[in-house]
Write an enzyme that holds these catalytic residues in place. Structure first.
Site, PDB file in Angstrom:
ATOM      1  N   ILE A  75       0.838  -1.228   0.000  1.00 31.30           N
ATOM      2  CA  ILE A  75       0.000   0.000   0.000  1.00 31.30           C
ATOM      3  C   ILE A  75       0.859   1.259   0.000  1.00 31.30           C
ATOM      4  CG2 ILE A  75      -2.000  -1.083   1.092  1.00 31.30           C
ATOM      5  CD1 ILE A  75      -1.203   0.351   3.716  1.00 31.30           C
ATOM      6  N   TYR A 183       6.080   3.025  17.742  1.00 35.45           N
ATOM      7  CA  TYR A 183       4.908   2.300  17.219  1.00 35.45           C
ATOM      8  C   TYR A 183       3.614   2.796  17.876  1.00 35.45           C
ATOM      9  CZ  TYR A 183       1.775  -1.872  17.241  1.00 35.45           C
ATOM     10  OH  TYR A 183       0.703  -2.739  17.153  1.00 35.45           O
ATOM     11  N   LYS A 187       0.492   4.787  16.190  1.00 31.38           N
ATOM     12  CA  LYS A 187      -0.865   4.226  16.254  1.00 31.38           C
ATOM     13  C   LYS A 187      -1.810   5.228  16.919  1.00 31.38           C
ATOM     14  CE  LYS A 187      -0.842  -0.262  14.902  1.00 31.38           C
ATOM     15  NZ  LYS A 187      -1.587  -0.805  13.767  1.00 31.38           N
ATOM     16  N   TRP A 213      -3.470 -10.925  21.125  1.00 34.32           N
ATOM     17  CA  TRP A 213      -4.174 -12.052  20.504  1.00 34.32           C
ATOM     18  C   TRP A 213      -3.124 -13.087  20.135  1.00 34.32           C
ATOM     19  CZ3 TRP A 213      -8.094  -9.680  16.405  1.00 34.32           C
ATOM     20  CH2 TRP A 213      -8.874  -8.712  17.053  1.00 34.32           C
ATOM     21  N   VAL A 251      12.912 -11.435  29.514  1.00 36.82           N
ATOM     22  CA  VAL A 251      13.467 -10.077  29.406  1.00 36.82           C
ATOM     23  C   VAL A 251      13.238  -9.338  30.722  1.00 36.82           C
ATOM     24  CG1 VAL A 251      13.179  -7.853  28.239  1.00 36.82           C
ATOM     25  CG2 VAL A 251      13.190  -9.977  26.912  1.00 36.82           C
ATOM     26  N   TYR A 333      14.753   0.301  24.276  1.00 34.76           N
ATOM     27  CA  TYR A 333      13.588  -0.520  24.639  1.00 34.76           C
ATOM     28  C   TYR A 333      12.939   0.023  25.909  1.00 34.76           C
ATOM     29  CZ  TYR A 333      10.645  -4.549  25.681  1.00 34.76           C
ATOM     30  OH  TYR A 333       9.569  -5.353  25.948  1.00 34.76           O
ATOM     31  N   ARG A 339      -1.587  -4.775  31.272  1.00 37.59           N
ATOM     32  CA  ARG A 339      -2.617  -4.432  30.273  1.00 37.59           C
ATOM     33  C   ARG A 339      -3.915  -5.164  30.597  1.00 37.59           C
ATOM     34  NH1 ARG A 339       0.981  -5.469  24.792  1.00 37.59           N
ATOM     35  NH2 ARG A 339       2.227  -3.544  24.856  1.00 37.59           N
TER      36      ARG A 339
HETATM   37  N1  LIG Z   1      -1.798  -9.838  17.056  1.00 40.65           N
HETATM   38  C1  LIG Z   1      -1.967  -9.024  18.083  1.00 40.65           C
HETATM   39  O1  LIG Z   1      -2.043  -9.452  19.245  1.00 40.65           O
HETATM   40  C2  LIG Z   1      -2.067  -7.532  17.878  1.00 40.65           C
HETATM   41  C3  LIG Z   1      -2.021  -6.730  19.002  1.00 40.65           C
HETATM   42  C4  LIG Z   1      -2.120  -5.343  18.845  1.00 40.65           C
HETATM   43  C5  LIG Z   1      -2.286  -4.802  17.587  1.00 40.65           C
HETATM   44  N2  LIG Z   1      -2.331  -5.611  16.505  1.00 40.65           N
HETATM   45  C6  LIG Z   1      -2.524  -4.955  15.201  1.00 40.65           C
HETATM   46  O2  LIG Z   1      -3.335  -5.776  14.354  1.00 40.65           O
HETATM   47  C7  LIG Z   1      -2.886  -5.674  12.994  1.00 40.65           C
HETATM   48  C8  LIG Z   1      -2.579  -7.067  12.438  1.00 40.65           C
HETATM   49  O3  LIG Z   1      -1.641  -7.670  13.294  1.00 40.65           O
HETATM   50  P1  LIG Z   1      -1.111  -9.178  13.053  1.00 40.65           P
HETATM   51  O4  LIG Z   1      -0.814  -9.736  14.385  1.00 40.65           O
HETATM   52  O5  LIG Z   1      -2.006  -9.894  12.110  1.00 40.65           O
HETATM   53  O6  LIG Z   1       0.290  -8.859  12.345  1.00 40.65           O
HETATM   54  P2  LIG Z   1       0.960  -9.511  11.045  1.00 40.65           P
HETATM   55  O7  LIG Z   1       2.323  -8.916  10.940  1.00 40.65           O
HETATM   56  O8  LIG Z   1       0.805 -10.989  11.072  1.00 40.65           O
HETATM   57  O9  LIG Z   1       0.029  -8.967   9.824  1.00 40.65           O
HETATM   58  C9  LIG Z   1       0.251  -7.726   9.221  1.00 40.65           C
HETATM   59  C10 LIG Z   1       0.138  -7.942   7.701  1.00 40.65           C
HETATM   60  O10 LIG Z   1       0.190  -6.666   7.060  1.00 40.65           O
HETATM   61  C11 LIG Z   1       0.959  -6.812   5.884  1.00 40.65           C
HETATM   62  N3  LIG Z   1       1.529  -5.500   5.520  1.00 40.65           N
HETATM   63  C12 LIG Z   1       2.349  -4.726   6.277  1.00 40.65           C
HETATM   64  N4  LIG Z   1       2.704  -3.631   5.585  1.00 40.65           N
HETATM   65  C13 LIG Z   1       2.083  -3.706   4.383  1.00 40.65           C
HETATM   66  C14 LIG Z   1       2.054  -2.876   3.240  1.00 40.65           C
HETATM   67  N5  LIG Z   1       2.755  -1.724   3.189  1.00 40.65           N
HETATM   68  N6  LIG Z   1       1.306  -3.259   2.173  1.00 40.65           N
HETATM   69  C15 LIG Z   1       0.609  -4.433   2.203  1.00 40.65           C
HETATM   70  N7  LIG Z   1       0.602  -5.280   3.263  1.00 40.65           N
HETATM   71  C16 LIG Z   1       1.337  -4.905   4.341  1.00 40.65           C
HETATM   72  C17 LIG Z   1       2.057  -7.820   6.266  1.00 40.65           C
HETATM   73  O11 LIG Z   1       2.593  -8.448   5.092  1.00 40.65           O
HETATM   74  C18 LIG Z   1       1.290  -8.793   7.164  1.00 40.65           C
HETATM   75  O12 LIG Z   1       0.793  -9.894   6.420  1.00 40.65           O
HETATM   76  C19 LIG Z   1      -1.691  -4.722  13.015  1.00 40.65           C
HETATM   77  O13 LIG Z   1      -2.134  -3.414  12.660  1.00 40.65           O
HETATM   78  C20 LIG Z   1      -1.226  -4.731  14.465  1.00 40.65           C
HETATM   79  O14 LIG Z   1      -0.637  -3.488  14.855  1.00 40.65           O
HETATM   80  C21 LIG Z   1      -2.208  -6.962  16.596  1.00 40.65           C
HETATM   81  O1  LIG Z   2      11.668 -14.072  24.148  1.00 38.84           O
HETATM   82  C1  LIG Z   2      10.972 -13.167  24.698  1.00 38.84           C
HETATM   83  C2  LIG Z   2      10.068 -12.322  23.979  1.00 38.84           C
HETATM   84  C3  LIG Z   2       9.332 -11.360  24.650  1.00 38.84           C
HETATM   85  N1  LIG Z   2       9.462 -11.214  25.999  1.00 38.84           N
HETATM   86  C4  LIG Z   2       8.617 -10.226  26.736  1.00 38.84           C
HETATM   87  O2  LIG Z   2       7.258 -10.622  26.547  1.00 38.84           O
HETATM   88  C5  LIG Z   2       6.412  -9.472  26.576  1.00 38.84           C
HETATM   89  C6  LIG Z   2       5.531  -9.489  25.329  1.00 38.84           C
HETATM   90  O3  LIG Z   2       6.325  -9.224  24.232  1.00 38.84           O
HETATM   91  P1  LIG Z   2       5.721  -9.260  22.723  1.00 38.84           P
HETATM   92  O4  LIG Z   2       4.809 -10.416  22.557  1.00 38.84           O
HETATM   93  O5  LIG Z   2       6.884  -9.172  21.797  1.00 38.84           O
HETATM   94  O6  LIG Z   2       4.865  -7.946  22.510  1.00 38.84           O
HETATM   95  P2  LIG Z   2       4.211  -6.849  23.465  1.00 38.84           P
HETATM   96  O7  LIG Z   2       3.089  -7.472  24.211  1.00 38.84           O
HETATM   97  O8  LIG Z   2       5.266  -6.143  24.264  1.00 38.84           O
HETATM   98  O9  LIG Z   2       3.662  -5.811  22.355  1.00 38.84           O
HETATM   99  C7  LIG Z   2       2.794  -6.331  21.358  1.00 38.84           C
HETATM  100  O10 LIG Z   2       1.491  -6.278  21.903  1.00 38.84           O
HETATM  101  C8  LIG Z   2       0.583  -5.792  20.964  1.00 38.84           C
HETATM  102  C9  LIG Z   2       1.327  -5.422  19.697  1.00 38.84           C
HETATM  103  O11 LIG Z   2       0.904  -4.152  19.334  1.00 38.84           O
HETATM  104  C10 LIG Z   2       1.069  -6.277  18.485  1.00 38.84           C
HETATM  105  O12 LIG Z   2       1.121  -7.606  18.783  1.00 38.84           O
HETATM  106  C11 LIG Z   2       2.794  -5.524  20.077  1.00 38.84           C
HETATM  107  O13 LIG Z   2       3.293  -4.226  20.266  1.00 38.84           O
HETATM  108  C12 LIG Z   2       7.338  -8.271  26.684  1.00 38.84           C
HETATM  109  O14 LIG Z   2       7.427  -7.889  28.044  1.00 38.84           O
HETATM  110  C13 LIG Z   2       8.681  -8.801  26.206  1.00 38.84           C
HETATM  111  O15 LIG Z   2       9.759  -8.092  26.788  1.00 38.84           O
HETATM  112  C14 LIG Z   2      10.338 -12.027  26.737  1.00 38.84           C
HETATM  113  O16 LIG Z   2      10.467 -11.873  27.982  1.00 38.84           O
HETATM  114  N2  LIG Z   2      11.069 -12.988  26.061  1.00 38.84           N
END
Ligand SMILES: NC(=O)c1ccc[n+]([C@@H]2O[C@H](COP(=O)([O-])OP(=O)(O)OC[C@H]3O[C@@H](n4cnc5c(N)ncnc54)[C@H](O)[C@@H]3O)[C@@H](O)[C@H]2O)c1
Ligand SMILES: O=c1ccn([C@@H]2O[C@H](COP(=O)(O)OP(=O)(O)O[C@H]3OC[C@](O)(CO)[C@H]3O)[C@@H](O)[C@H]2O)c(=O)[nH]1
Length: 387
Positions: A75, A183, A187, A213, A251, A333, A339
């Protein structure tokens, strides 16, 4: 039997432009839409690996054939984007760089991906009067207010100091040199832009704030279906360690707390938003499971137990080790301490609640991880080191 919405109205088939459809959440959402609804999906992404099972009718056409088409595009620079948004009734934007290891190491890509690249999507929806469901994150809340109280303050136990509520809680990030927050801040600003498009130009929008999720197809296993030096989110990091019989890395001692929700429960909430626009438009929704709170250390301990049950393998001698965030993520970091999603608004608007316990969601997810990756990992481990 005709499908009806929460107010008893018949649900009309929709055309949905899903940006980022090839990702973790997108692939589960496409599965749900194809198997349980009459809707049509225009699936936009740069990758299609996670949805190819929905696309390629191997020999016989799939029951939904024709209702999902894949459009490989980035995109950032693709003239097809506006036309696809105009073809659809609803656009769902999932596209993002959303793995924390990138936020402090690739801050510019992170900010561009989560703010700049989303601007045309919002513009095209607003200009063409198209509904938008935009995926933000629980990370926009940053840290809790309680995180700034003295460590032994009893107020830390007061929900007013840690429950995160869409229409009341502030967004609290670390200082600028803590680039982890690139990030969450990007957002937050795209949320504010979408909200302003709604207020000033009548854009029909819903914003989703996912609270960790997790489930099958989340991220990748380094060195198997992703780069060896890649650092995915915690589920895939810990799964990788378990598959390789390595200690899970905690971590900064794994003291941060998270609530984890099963992807299938969360997708139910998204489908309710899609099919109940009158109840979802204009709202920001927390989507999480407040009953599944653990520290990262506790998550590791549960995953070690579940993996041992699922794989039949012994637990490693040293199941976990503590690592500093500087060593694991590098400079800049910082972390969210806790949460807990307030569930008032999503309960009231959509009558939705999560169902699956942390143990159960980890059992089904680690069963998938072991079935999908164990053989490949064994081969990689067995291969003699390149001489
Ligand atoms: N999974 C979670 O727990 C979680 C938590 C918080 C927020 N989110 C948000 O939900 C959304 C989806 O997350 P996800 O876990 O499925 O992540 P993901 O990385 O699996 O999916 C993101 C998808 O977007 C595509 N993408 C990224 N940039 C693009 C671009 N410029 N053009 C076309 N495609 C592009 C990637 O190829 C990828 O397939 C994200 O916006 C993320 O910030 C997810
Ligand atoms: O090997 C590891 C990896 C991570 N941690 C710690 O686990 C906590 C969760 O980390 P992570 O799953 O990477 O992501 P966060 O929850 O911090 O943030 C995500 O939540 C939502 C989203 O926006 C999208 O999924 C993303 O920002 C964290 O405390 C790490 O330090 C570990 O200890 N060992």
């Amino acid at each position: 039997m005709a499908r009806v919405d929460l107010d008893g109205n018949p649900i009309k088939p929709l055309t949905i432009c899903m940006i980022g459809a090839g990702g973790f959440i997108g692939s589960h959402l496409c599965e749900k839409l194809m198997s349980e609804t009459p809707h049509t999906v225009l699936a936009l992404d740069v990758y299609s690996d996670k949805i190819k099972h929905l696309l390629d009718p191997a020999d016989s056409p799939l029951p939904w054939a024709g209702r999902i088409t894949f459009h490989r595009l980035n995109i950032k620079h693709d003239s097809r984007l506006e036309g696809l948004i105009k073809m659809a009734d609803l656009t769902i934007n999932l596209a993002a760089i959303c793995t924390p290891a990138d936020y402090n190491t690739r801050p510019l890509d992170t900010i561009y991906s989560n703010f700049i690249d989303a601007l045309p999507v919002v513009k095209y929806c607003s200009e063409n009067n198209k509904r938008l469901i935009h995926f933000s994150t629980c990370e926009v809340y940053g840290k809790t207010i309680g995180a700034f109280l003295p460590k032994d303050s009893p107020l830390r136990k007061d929900p007013a100091y840690y429950v995160l509520k869409e229409d009341e809680s502030p967004c609290i990030f670390g200082s600028i040199e803590k680039q982890r927050w690139s990030y969450a801040c990007a957002k937050q600003l795209i949320e504010r832009l979408i909200f302003a498009e709604g207020a000033e130009n009548g854009l029909e929008f819903t914003i989703v704030r996912p609270f960790n999720w997790i489930g099958p197809r989340m991220d990748f296993i380094p060195g198997i279906d992703g780069p060896s030096e890649g650092v995915p989110r915690v589920l895939a990091c810990f799964s990788n360690n378990l598959l390789r019989g390595e200690p899970l890395k905690l971590v900064d001692g794994g003291q941060s707390q998270r609530t984890f929700i099963y992807i299938k429960d969360a997708i139910e909430a998204v489908l309710l938003m899609i099919e109940n626009p009158a109840r979802a438009n204009g709202h920001i929704f927390n989507v999480g499971n407040p009953n599944n709170e653990v520290t990262v250390r506790q998550l590791a301990e549960i995953m070690i137990q579940v993996y041992s049950k699922v794989s039949g393998e012994q637990t490693a001698e040293t199941p976990t080790i503590d690592v500093s965030s500087k060593e694991f993520y590098g400079e800049g970091y910082d972390d969210s301490d806790k949460r807990i999603p307030d569930m008032t608004i999503i309960n009231k608007q959509l009558g939705w609640n999560p169902k699956t316990s942390l143990w159960d969601l980890l059992e089904s997810t680690l069963t998938y991880q072991h079935r999908t990756y164990a053989e490949a990992v064994k081969k990689v481990i067995a291969k003699p080191l390149a001489s």
